[in-house]
Design a protein around this motif. Structure first.
Motif, short mmCIF file in Angstrom:
data_model
loop_
_atom_site.label_atom_id
_atom_site.label_comp_id
_atom_site.label_asym_id
_atom_site.label_seq_id
_atom_site.Cartn_x
_atom_site.Cartn_y
_atom_site.Cartn_z
N GLU A 258 -9.97 27.12 -2.80
CA GLU A 258 -10.56 26.31 -3.87
C GLU A 258 -12.02 25.95 -3.60
N ASN A 259 -12.68 26.71 -2.71
CA ASN A 259 -14.12 26.55 -2.53
C ASN A 259 -14.86 27.43 -3.53
N LEU A 260 -16.14 27.13 -3.73
CA LEU A 260 -16.94 27.88 -4.69
C LEU A 260 -17.98 28.73 -3.97
N ARG A 261 -17.98 30.02 -4.29
CA ARG A 261 -19.02 30.94 -3.84
C ARG A 261 -19.89 31.28 -5.05
N PHE A 262 -21.20 31.13 -4.91
CA PHE A 262 -22.13 31.38 -6.01
C PHE A 262 -23.13 32.43 -5.56
N ILE A 263 -23.15 33.56 -6.28
CA ILE A 263 -24.05 34.66 -5.94
C ILE A 263 -24.94 34.93 -7.15
N ALA A 264 -26.25 34.95 -6.93
CA ALA A 264 -27.21 35.09 -8.02
C ALA A 264 -28.25 36.13 -7.67
#
Length: 731
Positions: A258-264
């Motif tokens: 339930e962690n968030l990985r954000f790739i941009a």
């Protein structure tokens, strides 16, 4: 937190330390990101949140993680690779020169140093020793503003080229339970439509594939909030955008814990990049601001950063203008245009802007289906040329500006006939047009010279030209470059090389003409990013100038952009009173697209006084701190205010947004913000329509404490649809 005073230059070499001992703090005043190497040398993000008081405890953070399954050990990788044991979304994916698809990046070294723009730059080198492939991670932090700019540089020393299949600018990791995402979908005349959702297990992606007018359907702006929906004055948020003027892609992945990985980064769609030995590929920047006190604080810090460090002349002045577009469209001649100069003078604006339709002779620009690309004055419409118009405007005491769309071409043009190889098109397929036009190939240096030459000739011929509106209406269809084909460069480079070509042109423009204001227009909000704002002074948020719609659009844009860059024009798109239209347009950079001499006597008197009022308070709007007070999405009216640095002046805007019958929309008083609680203030209503009286007692004084804790009711209703209040310190 005991403030890290910061070592001017700190360099750590992996060979000299146990790998797991390397801890890299990326910090601002109110936030800390901790990066730490694992036992096998991989770099992980182990903390993102409010500062920790004891630096000695940094090393304890990673030990609190209790990931059990094998793959979860890479969830928090600082720059996730593909092709080895990673099974989640990668930040980078490559095809090595020998055809191998694996990449394994390990920590090598890092440096941290102060830069000359009041920031701290951290550079971390990662390397795959087996394949002589390296990535540098860059983190530039403006400590006082809690703003971070993040990008990567990729290179290799293999004997043959490597293919970059994916190459993100940033790979962030947030540990927590609930995450909410706010994004902004768009369409023509419906830009910045807010969408808020709770992120759930799996991947949510946001992207665009349009090439030039990249933000027509999807804005690059985003808000991530932690634990609860984004709120104005409470909660932790990350707010920002990718500073890139073409295709982008965001991936938000909730992992199995339930962690968030954000790739941009740049959208890898049709954009595989062949990287030659020794060549460096630099990704665009992800610019974001962190706040643990809600979106209001975040946006105020981002605005200040933009004005101080990114927007061209961000702390300078802007020109109010009268534009002829809605007054004449393509149907004008020299006499009609010069007659409008008197309207501009009468209104009291600074500048007259001549819009589309002034150029081309063989295929005259009398509609949008011809002439684009042939940038000589139309001799029938303007027999004496642009220079004559500049001269006549100067005689009236106003400046003169002009519209161009130099990246585009109509098939019905001499440029198309003479330089078909300059046009982005598939030679074997039917042409597809957007607004009857195609895109010129800015990957081609000759085309870059041509586009720069358009601007250069205008200023060479008319040195007193004072303003440019730079438009960009078409997306890229049938993507194919004759230039790249001729140079034996892969077609998958087109979107990237086009954008780099645009930046090259703007670098040349600004080197020769550093001070001229240039509006970034793209059929509305098709462009608007912090890379182009290095070269442009302002942007056009939307072709929809209906003031009611603009209340919502400008509200949403206000999270990301300071008001000095937001062009807000008064037009005839709406039946709402002129006062409402002018009041809404006054909370940005004011302009007019009306036939001023057709206004009623009262309307003209009001407009002239409103321009004078705007000239008196515009500095507060452009350079002050903005506070959103009453949310139009949750209430029958909207309210926001701007406060200057020393809290001696403020301007408060109030607008009705629900036009159903009601006695009053503002039942409760509006609590102000940003004032000094110990100072005394007087209020005055501005832009009162002729024949009307204000209920505000301008002789009465209030403490800042009263105004912020009790407030003032603007009495918004159907008879009083917009109210602007000026707040001045009384000594």
């Amino acid at each position: 937190m005991k403030r890290i005073l910061f070592i001017l230059i700190c360099s750590v070499i992996a060979a000299g330390l146990q790998a797991q001992d390397v801890i890299i703090p990326i910090f601002t005043n109110d936030n800390l990101m901790l990066l730490q190497t694992s036992r096998d040398g991989r770099l992980n993000t182990v903390y993102f949140g409010e500062p920790l008081k004891n630096e000695s405890e940094y090393k304890e953070v990673a030990r609190r993680y209790n990931f059990r399954d094998n793959n979860a050990g890479i969830y928090n990788a600082t720059y996730t690779t593909a092709g080895t044991w990673n099974l989640v979304e990668p930040a980078i994916e490559v095809l090595q020169s020998d055809g191998n698809t694996s990449l394994e990046l390990k920590y090598v070294s890092h440096t941290q140093e102060k830069t000359d723009d009041n920031a701290t730059l951290t550079i971390i080198k990662l390397e795959d020793a087996l394949y002589q492939f390296s990535v540098k991670l860059f983190y530039k932090t403006w400590t006082d503003l809690n703003v971070i700019e993040q990008w990567t540089e990729i290179e290799h020393s293999q004997s043959e080229a490597v293919v970059l299949k994916k190459f993100a600018s940033a790979n962030l990791f947030f540990a927590g339970n609930d995450f909410y995402l706010t994004t902004y979908g768009s369409a023509w005349a419906r830009e910045m439509q807010r969408n808020e959702e709770k992120l759930t297990r799996g991947i949510k992606s946001i992207d665009t594939k349009l090439g030039t007018r990249a933000y027509l359907l999807q804005s690059p702006n985003f808000i991530i909030s932690f634990d609860n929906k984004a709120a104005e004055n409470t909660g932790s948020v990350v707010l920002g955008q990718l500073a890139w003027s073409s295709n982008f892609r965001y991936v938000f992945e909730i992992d199995s814990y339930e962690n968030l990985r954000f790739i941009a980064g740049i959208n890898p769609f049709a954009s595989e990049y062949t990287l030659q030995p020794g060549e460096t590929f630099k990704t665009p920047s992800l610019v974001y601001v962190v706040s643990h006190n809600g979106t209001g604080e975040a946006s105020r810090n981002l605005h200040r950063w933009a004005r101080d460090y990114r927007v061209l002349d961000g702390n300078g002045e802007r020109l109010t203008l009268l534009n002829n577009w809605e007054a004449t469209y393509f149907d004008f001649d020299e006499d009609k245009i010069t007659s409008l100069f008197k309207d501009a003078k009468e209104l009291g604006v600074d500048l007259f802007l001549l819009d589309d339709g002034w150029f081309a002779n063989k295929y005259p620009r009398n509609s949008d289906n011809a002439g684009l690309g042939d940038w000589e004055e139309n001799k029938k419409k303007l027999p004496n040329g642009i220079g004559h118009l500049v001269s006549e405007a100067t005689k009236e005491g106003i400046k003169f500006g002009i519209w161009i769309e130099p990246e585009m071409v109509n098939p019905k043009s001499e440029l198309y006939e003479n330089h078909l190889d300059w046009v982005i098109r598939q030679p074997e397929r039917p042409e597809k047009y957007f607004r009857n036009q195609l895109v010129l190939d800015l990957s081609n240096p000759e085309v870059q010279d041509f586009v720069f030459g358009i601007v250069d000739k205008l200023f060479t011929d008319s040195p007193e030209l004072a303003f440019i509106k730079w438009d960009c209406n078409s997306v890229i269809y049938n993507a194919h470059s004759a230039y790249l084909e001729r140079e034996n460069i892969p077609q998958t480079h087109l979107y990237i090389e086009y954008t780099k070509g645009l930046y090259n042109v703007m670098e040349r423009v600004r080197e020769k003409y550093p001070d001229v204001p240039i509006m970034l227009c793209s059929g509305g909000g098709g462009r608007g990013d912090y890379e182009l704002f290095k070269y442009f002074t302002e942007f056009w948020p939307s072709d929809d100038t209906d003031p009611l719609e603009r209340v919502y659009m400008q509200w949403n844009y206000s999270y990301f952009f300071p008001s000095i860059v937001t062009d807000c024009h008064v037009t005839d798109w709406s039946d709402l009173p002129l006062k409402y239209r002018v009041d809404v347009a006054s909370m940005g950079k004011l302009g007019f697209d009306i036939v001023a001499h057709e206004l009623s006597e009262n309307d003209m008197q009001f407009a002239k006084e409103a321009v004078q009022n705007y000239d008196a308070f515009k500095d507060v709007v452009w350079h002050g701190d903005m506070y959103r007070l009453v949310d139009p999405y949750k209430n029958d009216f909207a309210a926001l205010m701007y406060v200057n640095d020393n809290k001696s002046r403020a301007v408060v805007f109030n607008y009705l947004v629900n036009f159903r019958y009601m006695l009053t929309a503002s039942i409760l008083p509006v609590k102000f913000a940003g004032l000094d609680s110990d100072k005394k203030y007087a209020l005055k209503e501005l832009n009162v329509y002729p024949g009307h009286r204000s209920w505000i007692d301008s002789e009465k004084t209030y403490s800042g404490d009263f105004l912020m804790n009790v407030g003032i009711n603007p009495n918004i209703n159907l008879r009083n649809m917009s109210v602007i209040l000026e707040v001045n310190e009384v000594k």
